[in-house]
Design a protein around this motif. Structure first.
Motif, PDB file in Angstrom:
ATOM      1  N   MET A  18       0.855  -1.186   0.000  1.00 14.24           N
ATOM      2  CA  MET A  18       0.000   0.000   0.000  1.00 14.24           C
ATOM      3  C   MET A  18       0.891   1.235   0.000  1.00 14.24           C
ATOM      4  O   MET A  18       1.727   1.394   0.882  1.00 14.24           O
ATOM      5  N   GLU A  19       0.745   2.126  -0.969  1.00  8.31           N
ATOM      6  CA  GLU A  19       1.568   3.316  -1.075  1.00  8.31           C
ATOM      7  C   GLU A  19       0.711   4.550  -0.873  1.00  8.31           C
ATOM      8  O   GLU A  19      -0.377   4.682  -1.408  1.00  8.31           O
ATOM      9  N   ILE A  20       1.223   5.475  -0.039  1.00  7.80           N
ATOM     10  CA  ILE A  20       0.503   6.706   0.273  1.00  7.80           C
ATOM     11  C   ILE A  20       1.489   7.854   0.090  1.00  7.80           C
ATOM     12  O   ILE A  20       2.607   7.795   0.567  1.00  7.80           O
ATOM     13  N   PHE A  21       1.066   8.931  -0.589  1.00  3.86           N
ATOM     14  CA  PHE A  21       1.980  10.019  -0.897  1.00  3.86           C
ATOM     15  C   PHE A  21       1.470  11.345  -0.357  1.00  3.86           C
ATOM     16  O   PHE A  21       0.267  11.585  -0.238  1.00  3.86           O
ATOM     17  N   ASN A  22       2.408  12.252  -0.026  1.00  4.38           N
ATOM     18  CA  ASN A  22       2.121  13.644   0.306  1.00  4.38           C
ATOM     19  C   ASN A  22       1.067  13.801   1.397  1.00  4.38           C
ATOM     20  O   ASN A  22       0.110  14.535   1.262  1.00  4.38           O
ATOM     21  N   ASN A  30       8.631   2.915   5.798  1.00  3.08           N
ATOM     22  CA  ASN A  30       9.003   4.256   6.251  1.00  3.08           C
ATOM     23  C   ASN A  30       7.799   5.054   6.739  1.00  3.08           C
ATOM     24  O   ASN A  30       7.783   6.283   6.673  1.00  3.08           O
ATOM     25  N   ILE A  31       6.803   4.362   7.233  1.00  6.93           N
ATOM     26  CA  ILE A  31       5.573   5.025   7.646  1.00  6.93           C
ATOM     27  C   ILE A  31       5.833   6.095   8.706  1.00  6.93           C
ATOM     28  O   ILE A  31       5.140   7.101   8.788  1.00  6.93           O
ATOM     29  N   LEU A  43       7.177   2.914  12.780  1.00  7.43           N
ATOM     30  CA  LEU A  43       5.934   3.425  13.345  1.00  7.43           C
ATOM     31  C   LEU A  43       6.191   4.095  14.698  1.00  7.43           C
ATOM     32  O   LEU A  43       5.475   5.014  15.096  1.00  7.43           O
ATOM     33  N   SER A  44       7.240   3.646  15.371  1.00  4.47           N
ATOM     34  CA  SER A  44       7.566   4.220  16.678  1.00  4.47           C
ATOM     35  C   SER A  44       8.011   5.669  16.572  1.00  4.47           C
ATOM     36  O   SER A  44       8.092   6.376  17.584  1.00  4.47           O
ATOM     37  N   ASN A  45       8.319   6.133  15.352  1.00  2.00           N
ATOM     38  CA  ASN A  45       8.691   7.535  15.142  1.00  2.00           C
ATOM     39  C   ASN A  45       7.484   8.457  15.048  1.00  2.00           C
ATOM     40  O   ASN A  45       7.649   9.675  15.007  1.00  2.00           O
TER      41      ASN A  45
END
Length: 233
Positions: A1-5, A26-27, A53-55
């Protein structure tokens, strides 16, 4: 699943869809401002929960329930110090034998709800369970997780609990007397385990108890008469 901007987004809610694929590795860098991430019941998300995700340090609500996620529940979730609601139920997630991720979650001092039911964790409840935020944790649900061993006495430190569900596991030993410290408890489910010993008078101190389920254990002796004083039961 890719999500941008979407770095400025605070809430993503994609409940009950047919999404497929894995969570981006890199979520954490993609969603630095996210406060609520709801991907429940998509049923087609697989792979592991990315360490990045911890970031997402502002995360308050995390719901990944009822998917096909696998791998270890990372101790890095403990870095989400603002987390209040964590739903991971209904996946294929595992842990080490000491369920050390529960220890890491003691850093989440605002945690109100922890739902991990239906994952094959296959471990023992740690003594550090009592270090979860005793003044804020209201719901702890870990049914059908292949949890073994005894219920630690330290569970009595979770003094704000109103809902405790450890049903459908392999728990042994007796019901800890420290359960009597959970004065706000309303729902208590230990059914379908291997618990033994007596049903003690300690349960009679749970004046707010509305639901008590102890079916399918190896308990013996008589039912305490004082349970009749629990008018909400």
């Amino acid at each position: 699943m890719e999500i941008f901007n979407i770095s400025g987004m605070r809430v993503i809610e994609l409940l009950g869809n047919n999404l497929t694929g894995t969570l981006p590795l890199n979520i954490g860098s993609m969603l630095p401002n996210i406060e609520g991430l709801f991907l429940i019941s998509s049923m087609h998300l697989f792979g592991t929960i990315p360490h990045s995700l911890s970031n997402c340090s502002k995360l308050i609500y995390l719901d990944l329930g009822n998917n096909r996620l696998t791998g270890l529940i990372s101790n890095s979730l403990g870095y989400l110090t603002h987390l209040k609601y964590l739903f991971l139920e209904g996946n294929y997630l595992i842990s080490d034998t000491t369920l050390s991720f529960l220890t890491s979650l003691s850093n989440c001092r605002h945690l109100k709800l922890l739902e991990i039911s239906g994952n094959p964790l296959n471990g023992v409840l740690p003594i550090s369970l009592g270090n979860l935020s005793g003044t804020s944790l209201l719901h702890f649900k870990a049914s059908n997780c292949i949890i073994k061993g005894e219920i630690p006495r330290e569970i009595g430190n979770l003094s704000s609990l109103i809902d405790l569900d450890l049903s459908g596991n392999g728990l042994i030993g007796s019901i800890p007397t420290t359960i009597s410290n959970l004065r706000f408890l309303q729902l208590f489910n230990l059914s379908h385990n291997k618990l033994s010993g007596f049903i003690g008078d300690d349960l009679c101190k749970l004046q707010n108890l509305g639901y008590l389920h102890l079916t399918q254990n190896q308990l013996s002796g008589s039912i305490p008469n004082c349970l009749g004083n629990l008018t909400s039961l």
